[in-house]
Design a protein around this motif. Structure first.
Motif, PDB file in Angstrom:
ATOM      1  N   LEU A 198       4.889  -2.320  -8.912  1.00  0.00           N
ATOM      2  CA  LEU A 198       5.413  -1.857  -7.922  1.00  0.00           C
ATOM      3  C   LEU A 198       6.522  -0.903  -8.182  1.00  0.00           C
ATOM      4  N   GLY A 199       6.361   0.308  -7.683  1.00  0.00           N
ATOM      5  CA  GLY A 199       7.441   1.254  -7.864  1.00  0.00           C
ATOM      6  C   GLY A 199       8.612   1.027  -6.903  1.00  0.00           C
ATOM      7  N   GLN A 200       9.919   1.263  -7.335  1.00  0.00           N
ATOM      8  CA  GLN A 200      10.948   1.549  -6.465  1.00  0.00           C
ATOM      9  C   GLN A 200      10.990   2.976  -5.665  1.00  0.00           C
ATOM     10  N   HIS A 201      11.817   3.075  -4.652  1.00  0.00           N
ATOM     11  CA  HIS A 201      11.915   4.407  -4.083  1.00  0.00           C
ATOM     12  C   HIS A 201      12.381   5.520  -5.081  1.00  0.00           C
ATOM     13  N   THR A 202      12.439   6.813  -4.579  1.00  0.00           N
ATOM     14  CA  THR A 202      13.013   7.915  -5.174  1.00  0.00           C
ATOM     15  C   THR A 202      14.567   8.160  -5.044  1.00  0.00           C
ATOM     16  N   ILE A 203      14.948   9.113  -5.369  1.00  0.00           N
ATOM     17  CA  ILE A 203      16.419   9.638  -5.093  1.00  0.00           C
ATOM     18  C   ILE A 203      16.687  10.134  -3.975  1.00  0.00           C
ATOM     19  N   SER A 204      17.939  10.375  -3.545  1.00  0.00           N
ATOM     20  CA  SER A 204      18.093  11.083  -2.125  1.00  0.00           C
ATOM     21  C   SER A 204      17.970  12.594  -2.605  1.00  0.00           C
ATOM     22  N   TYR A 205      18.043  13.174  -3.783  1.00  0.00           N
ATOM     23  CA  TYR A 205      17.861  14.602  -3.828  1.00  0.00           C
ATOM     24  C   TYR A 205      16.513  14.767  -3.687  1.00  0.00           C
ATOM     25  N   HIS A 206      15.386  14.054  -4.206  1.00  0.00           N
ATOM     26  CA  HIS A 206      14.096  14.450  -3.952  1.00  0.00           C
ATOM     27  C   HIS A 206      13.793  14.106  -2.460  1.00  0.00           C
ATOM     28  N   MET A 207      14.393  13.176  -1.840  1.00  0.00           N
ATOM     29  CA  MET A 207      14.088  12.928  -0.307  1.00  0.00           C
ATOM     30  C   MET A 207      14.661  14.063   0.499  1.00  0.00           C
ATOM     31  N   ASP A 208      15.782  14.630   0.051  1.00  0.00           N
ATOM     32  CA  ASP A 208      16.251  15.718   0.810  1.00  0.00           C
ATOM     33  C   ASP A 208      15.535  16.927   0.503  1.00  0.00           C
ATOM     34  N   MET A 209      14.968  17.039  -0.722  1.00  0.00           N
ATOM     35  CA  MET A 209      14.208  18.265  -0.997  1.00  0.00           C
ATOM     36  C   MET A 209      12.747  18.430  -0.134  1.00  0.00           C
ATOM     37  N   GLY A 246       0.941  -1.144  -0.075  1.00  0.00           N
ATOM     38  CA  GLY A 246       0.062  -0.016   0.030  1.00  0.00           C
ATOM     39  C   GLY A 246       1.019   1.234  -0.108  1.00  0.00           C
ATOM     40  N   LEU A 247       0.220   2.455  -0.521  1.00  0.00           N
ATOM     41  CA  LEU A 247       1.136   3.499  -0.741  1.00  0.00           C
ATOM     42  C   LEU A 247       1.238   4.311   0.596  1.00  0.00           C
ATOM     43  N   SER A 248       0.559   3.996   1.658  1.00  0.00           N
ATOM     44  CA  SER A 248       0.862   4.613   2.863  1.00  0.00           C
ATOM     45  C   SER A 248       2.074   3.925   3.368  1.00  0.00           C
ATOM     46  N   HIS A 249       2.213   2.766   3.325  1.00  0.00           N
ATOM     47  CA  HIS A 249       3.431   1.971   3.710  1.00  0.00           C
ATOM     48  C   HIS A 249       4.756   2.452   2.716  1.00  0.00           C
ATOM     49  N   PHE A 250       4.426   2.668   1.743  1.00  0.00           N
ATOM     50  CA  PHE A 250       5.412   2.718   0.445  1.00  0.00           C
ATOM     51  C   PHE A 250       6.068   4.399   0.995  1.00  0.00           C
ATOM     52  N   TRP A 251       5.211   5.063   1.163  1.00  0.00           N
ATOM     53  CA  TRP A 251       5.692   6.654   1.296  1.00  0.00           C
ATOM     54  C   TRP A 251       6.271   6.673   2.864  1.00  0.00           C
ATOM     55  N   ARG A 252       5.763   5.889   3.839  1.00  0.00           N
ATOM     56  CA  ARG A 252       6.088   5.799   5.189  1.00  0.00           C
ATOM     57  C   ARG A 252       7.642   5.321   5.251  1.00  0.00           C
ATOM     58  N   GLU A 253       8.001   4.101   4.582  1.00  0.00           N
ATOM     59  CA  GLU A 253       9.151   3.439   4.443  1.00  0.00           C
ATOM     60  C   GLU A 253      10.030   4.623   3.814  1.00  0.00           C
ATOM     61  N   LEU A 254       9.795   5.058   2.760  1.00  0.00           N
ATOM     62  CA  LEU A 254      10.665   5.834   1.711  1.00  0.00           C
ATOM     63  C   LEU A 254      11.057   7.156   2.530  1.00  0.00           C
ATOM     64  N   SER A 255      10.004   7.547   3.410  1.00  0.00           N
ATOM     65  CA  SER A 255      10.523   8.815   4.244  1.00  0.00           C
ATOM     66  C   SER A 255      10.993   8.727   5.598  1.00  0.00           C
ATOM     67  N   TYR A 256      11.320   7.639   5.832  1.00  0.00           N
ATOM     68  CA  TYR A 256      11.671   7.328   7.197  1.00  0.00           C
ATOM     69  C   TYR A 256      10.849   7.694   8.258  1.00  0.00           C
ATOM     70  N   ASN A 257       9.555   7.408   7.980  1.00  0.00           N
ATOM     71  CA  ASN A 257       8.411   7.649   8.668  1.00  0.00           C
ATOM     72  C   ASN A 257       8.049   9.217   9.212  1.00  0.00           C
ATOM     73  N   ASN A 258       8.653   9.696   8.024  1.00  0.00           N
ATOM     74  CA  ASN A 258       8.348  11.438   7.983  1.00  0.00           C
ATOM     75  C   ASN A 258       6.692  11.593   7.788  1.00  0.00           C
ATOM     76  N   VAL A 259       6.494  10.672   6.686  1.00  0.00           N
ATOM     77  CA  VAL A 259       4.985  10.854   6.089  1.00  0.00           C
ATOM     78  C   VAL A 259       4.315   9.587   5.965  1.00  0.00           C
ATOM     79  N   ASN A 260       2.961   9.468   5.912  1.00  0.00           N
ATOM     80  CA  ASN A 260       2.134   8.436   5.633  1.00  0.00           C
ATOM     81  C   ASN A 260       0.691   8.996   5.271  1.00  0.00           C
TER      82      ASN A 260
END
Length: 776
Positions: free
Chosen positions: A338-349, A166-180
């Motif tokens: 299923l999508g991969q995660h994004t790149i560090s620049y986007h995460m830092d942005m 699920g995409l809440s799980h996807f964005w939670r893992e990608l953002s280090y629990n910053n967003v869900n």
């Protein structure tokens, strides 16, 4: 209720590329910029992205903008301008013959209104643009002239859910629990099959068959408005359609970005996506479009196709389809690709990289950087590194990506490989980040063309990579190394950092000042290290050298540690027992360090007077005691250097005065019929030295004997005390066990006695063994 506040129009740089820009005079408009990214269905054969720019003024009037790439770059780029209040200068375009589209305003310059203060330092500090729970409403909307079935609420709830994939799980893992996406909900109308739009699909198309996105958004949210309270914690909107958004395959897009709407009294630039069936039918597409609604642009790999945003396999915001064809395919039976995660620049942005885990590497300085994998990091090592090029808007990023080693599921297993991934980032470009190189094997390098800095994959770690960012100068050696031991045990090292270009200090240890091994590293400018792998009484030598990508410094001075002493070296746990009327055995725990050339001696003190001195490690037999006497004992340890003087605890021993023969109940009979055979017996009954005989001794001794002239071999197997060979009053004693040794409150132990018949011939059919005990 949906309020437009003015004519709702759609715009796009592609759609308005041919607008006549020969109008006389210049004009300016001020308002908020919104960007909408259009992504084509790859099965259509169309690979051209579309980007719509609109400006909404204070009255709510929305104007489409035509902005060239050169104007965008001169103004700071999409990332800096999106959702910001700006003033544009230019001229209104003319309506094209046969077109039903509002002509775009042709922009020649853009200026931020109340621009942010200039960034301090080498690079701008990121702002946490997206954090917390972001509830999206999924609205299923059906074109009335198309009978195709829409998604169910159950499917959509799972698609944005908080469990994999699920995409809440996807964005939670990608953002280090910053967003869900917790709080997201799906609405499919009273029928459960979707809300019916007020017009057929053709109504929502311009004359070139592109989609009237804002009008479609107004109608889709409008038909669901009586069901949804948009003012109740709703962050964004996913519009789920039962058909393609255009009848033209070349206009078959899914969209994501933001659009100005007033919903239930909330006027804002709503994060929003438009999803045809191939969009909501694949997790990667909705992940991509939600990324756009967060404000993330595309990235690209210009080496594959220039100016095409779907060529970077390391980024869900580029080639999000790659994991479905990767060596390890990321495909789910329900939610398809299923999508991969994004790149560090986007995460830092978006503010998801902790500042302490972002390395700003100075160009021209050699250093090592240990990068932790970007997905599911397990250490505190750096998550990204940046090397500035010419300005705060132009730099290179370095990140570690891994396809294996995860404890559970991971979205990055569908990457091309494990690698150090490098991007060129120009924040003024429409696609800020361009993939330039993946370093896969140790020794792989990339040279930044603008600066000449060399990035080298030095080695792999368990969950990342060690990277060398280098120039030709090795660092200066450290000096003044001091080693301070402590009884924890540990050794703390401190030294003087004499270099400005080291990436790490390497700590080495030796036992003999000849053979050295590396025991650890510290990061740049860290001139202290604690060795916790030492042992008490150990002697060590230490040295340190500095390191960068082009070599090592010479070694520091050698710092010796002669011995790591415990807090107290005095003997402890002194105990003893009398094993005859004149013999006492003492034992203790030796806590002293035996140093080369400095032996430890033990003085046996009996009744406060030294009895003798011994170097025996922890046991001594006093054979000069007298029957019936009471003795106190303690042990003193001494050493000349380092000075040691310490005493043990004091114990008292009462010597026995006689040996009493066992009663008949204390004898046992066993048959030993075969030479060399074992017979195990357990002493039971009254001989257990319990209250049966009215005896509860602090010390007791069991002797087994009288088993014939030659006697068997006797082994005491419990408790674990070694047998002794003794003679007593003419009776041959073959074994001894100590029963009830120690504290009188201890439970007496019953020994097992194993008898082995001597000789090779037949043993007597019957052998009588007598158990004898004596006690003080």
């Amino acid at each position: 209720m949906l309020l437009a506040g003015g004519a709702l129009v759609v715009a796009g740089s592609a759609a308005f590329a041919g607008v006549n820009q020969t109008q006389a005079g210049q004009a300016s408009l001020t308002g908020t910029l919104n960007v909408q990214w259009g992504d084509p269905d790859p099965s259509s054969g169309n690979s051209t992205q579309r980007t719509n720019y609109t400006l909404t003024d204070a009255s709510g009037t929305t104007t489409p903008l035509a902005i060239s790439e050169s104007v965008l770059q001169a103004s700071g780029g999409i990332t800096a301008l999106n959702k910001q209040r700006i003033t544009v200068t230019g001229a209104q375009g003319n309506t094209q013959p046969g077109s039903n589209q509002t002509p775009a305003f042709n922009v020649t310059s853009i200026a931020l209104v109340n621009p942010p203060a200039p960034a301090q330092g080498a690079l701008p500090a990121p702002e946490a643009l997206v954090s917390g729970s972001k509830a999206y409403v999924n609205i299923a909307c059906n074109f009335p002239d198309i009978a195709t079935t829409n998604a169910t609420a159950s499917y959509l709830n799972g698609l944005v859910g908080d469990t994999y994939p699920g995409l809440s799980h996807f964005w939670r893992e990608l953002s280090y629990n910053n967003v869900n996406l917790l709080g997201s909900a799906s609405y499919t109308g009273a029928s459960g099959l979707g809300f019916t739009l007020p017009h057929p699909r053709s109504y929502y198309l311009y004359s070139d068959n592109s989609t009237k996105l804002d009008i479609l958004a107004g109608d889709c949210t409008g038909v669901a408005d009586s069901t949804i309270d948009f003012s109740n914690g709703v962050f964004g909107i996913n519009m789920i359609f039962n058909s393609l958004l255009s009848s033209d395959p070349n206009q078959n897009y899914a969209w994501g970005g933001s659009t100005p709407l007033t919903l239930d009294g909330v006027s804002k630039n709503w994060p929003i996506t438009w999803e045809p069936p191939w969009g909501w039918g694949n997790q990667n597409v909705l992940a991509h479009e939600i990324g756009h609604s967060f404000g993330l642009p595309h990235s690209q790999d210009p080496a594959i196709v220039a100016n095409k945003p779907y060529t970077n396999p390391w980024d869900v915001m580029s080639n999000s389809w790659y994991p479905c064809s990767a060596p390890i395919q990321m495909y789910n039976a329900t939610y398809k690709c299923l999508g991969q995660h994004t790149i560090s620049y986007h995460m830092d942005m978006l503010g998801w990289i902790p500042p302490a885990q972002k390395k700003i590497a100075t160009s021209g300085v050699s250093q090592y950087v240990t990068l932790e994998r970007l997905t599911q990091p397990t250490t505190g090592d750096y998550l990204m590194a940046q090397i500035p090029v010419t300005s705060t808007t132009y730099f290179y990023t370095i990140e570690a990506r891994k396809v294996s080693g995860y404890s559970g599921t991971s979205y990055d297993v569908g990457l091309p490989s494990s690698a150090v991934v490098i991007h060129s980032v120009n924040t003024t470009r429409s696609e800020d980040a361009w993939f330039v190189k993946a370093l896969v094997n140790p020794g792989d390098t990339y040279t930044i063309p603008e600066t000449g800095d060399i990035i080298k994959l030095d080695s792999a770690t368990a969950t990342g990579f060690r990277v060398a960012i280098n120039n030709p100068l090795p660092p200066a050696p450290p000096s003044n190394l001091i080693a301070t031991p402590a009884s924890d045990p540990k050794v703390t090292l401190n030294w003087t950092d004499n270099s400005s270009n080291e990436d790490t200090f390497v700590i080495q240890r030796s036992y003999d000042n000849v053979n050295w091994s590396t025991i650890g590293w510290t990061k740049t400018n860290i001139a202290t290290y604690t060795d916790t792998t030492v042992t008490l009484c150990g002697s060590y030598y230490y040295r340190v050298y500095a390191q960068n990508a082009f070599g090592n410094s010479s070694n520091s001075n050698t710092a010796p540690v002669s011995s790591i002493l415990p807090l107290s070296e005095a003997p402890t746990n002194l105990s003893g027992f009398a094993y005859s009327t004149t013999q006492v055995r003492l034992s203790w725990k030796n806590n002293a360090c035996n140093l080369p050339g400095q032996p430890v001696t033990f003085t046996i003190v009996r009744n406060s007077s030294p009895l003798t001195t011994t170097t025996a490690n922890a046991v001594f037999d006093d054979t000069t005691a007298l029957a019936g006497n009471t003795y106190s004992y303690k042990v003193m340890a001494t050493r000349t250097s380092p000075t040691l003087s310490g005493s043990s605890n004091t114990i008292s021993i009462i010597m026995p005065t006689q040996v009493s023969m066992a009663s008949s109940a204390e004898s046992f009979v066993t048959a030993l019929n075969t030479a060399g055979a074992d017979q195990v017996i357990k002493i039971t009954g009254s001989f257990a030295l319990t209250s049966t005989l009215g005896i509860q001794p602090k010390q007791g001794v069991l002797l087994v004997g009288g088993c014939g002239a030659s006697g068997p071999t006797i082994t005491i197997t419990s408790p674990n005390y070694a047998p002794l060979d003794l003679s007593w009053s003419g009776v041959t004693i073959y074994g001894i066990a100590f029963v009830g040794r120690g504290d009188s409150t201890a439970t007496p132990q019953i020994p097992l006695v194993k008898l082995r018949t001597p000789g090779t011939g037949n043993a007597p059919n019957r052998t009588v063994c007598t158990a004898v005990r004596y006690s003080p």
